[in-house]
Design a protein around this motif. Structure first.
Motif: not given
Length: 252
Positions: A187-200, A54-62
């Motif tokens: 978290y720089e490794w996630a740039k261009g791959k993931m981002d925060i979700h801003v919600q009311p 699971v190493h470096n697998v999105p959503g699985e590497d906990l």
């Protein structure tokens, strides 16, 4: 080695392995085993332990931390942090009633060492199917509740989510090392791959150190309007997406 605070504010240090909880989702391990039929744990340098699957697998590497003081739990996954607190009472439920919930297995660090010996020569799926885990876990689809069930299928304990935080890939943390300030962007490794979700309704922590209650989205992924809880009278402000370092359900 690192430190983290638990949901109740206690300091945790993983240098001695005490807070470490190894956690895996069997459905993913099943898929991995099918895709890598040659995998035999502890026999190939590529597959020394289950974690390598699971190493470096999105959503699985906990990255899970357990607090011995209050039994609180923190789970880091991708750019998010989930805080869980132990339930005081449990409902009368059975695993088969929780349709649509994800199955998980989990082990404290000392248990994982025992599991490692058992795994030798087995495929990942054989290892988790044959090992005698004291508990199996069920996580709700919204990731707000999970229960542990014992070998007889009875609920043993449960947790509810007390907070959820997402970190911007641009988040900068400053450490004091030998009387010098050392900046780091974990978290720089996630740039261009993931981002925060801003919600009311969520809280945005800005790079300038302010906490903003988000009231509305002016332009999706770009601009927001909210109230600054750091200033008297909670004045209404507008902030850019790039100004935000993290968002959370709650602030403390």
């Amino acid at each position: 080695m690192a430190h983290a605070s638990c949901p109740n504010g206690h300091d945790m240090w993983n240098g001695d392995g005490k807070p470490v909880v190894w956690t895996f989702r069997p459905d993913y391990i099943r898929e991995y085993t099918k895709a890598h039929p040659e995998c035999r744990l502890n026999e190939d340098p590529r597959y020394r332990q289950l974690y390598d699957c699971v190493h470096n697998v999105p959503g699985e590497d906990l990255d899970c931390w357990y607090c011995d003081k209050c039994k609180g739990l923190v789970v880091y996954v991708d750019i998010a942090r989930y805080d869980f607190k132990r339930m005081e009472t449990l409902p009368d439920i059975k695993p088969e009633e929780l349709t649509g919930w994800d199955d998980y297995i989990a082990m404290r660090d000392w248990e994982f060492e025992e599991f490692q010996d058992f795994c030798e020569g087995k495929s990942p799926m054989e290892a988790i199917e044959q090992y005698d885990f004291p508990y199996r876990y069920k996580l709700s689809p919204d990731r707000k509740i999970f229960y542990a069930f014992d070998k007889e299928g009875q609920p043993a304990f449960g947790y509810y989510r007390s907070n959820f935080t997402e970190f911007s890939p641009d988040t900068e943390i400053r450490y004091s090392v030998d009387e010098r300030i050392k900046p780091e962007r974990p978290y720089e490794w996630a740039k261009g791959k993931m981002d925060i979700h801003v919600q009311p309704g969520r809280y945005a922590h800005t790079k300038a150190g302010h906490e903003i209650i988000i009231d509305s989205v002016m332009e999706e992924g770009k601009r927001y309007k909210g109230r600054d809880v750091c200033l008297e009278g909670l004045p209404v402000v507008e902030i850019e997406h790039s100004d935000i370092s993290s968002v959370a359900d709650e602030i403390f």
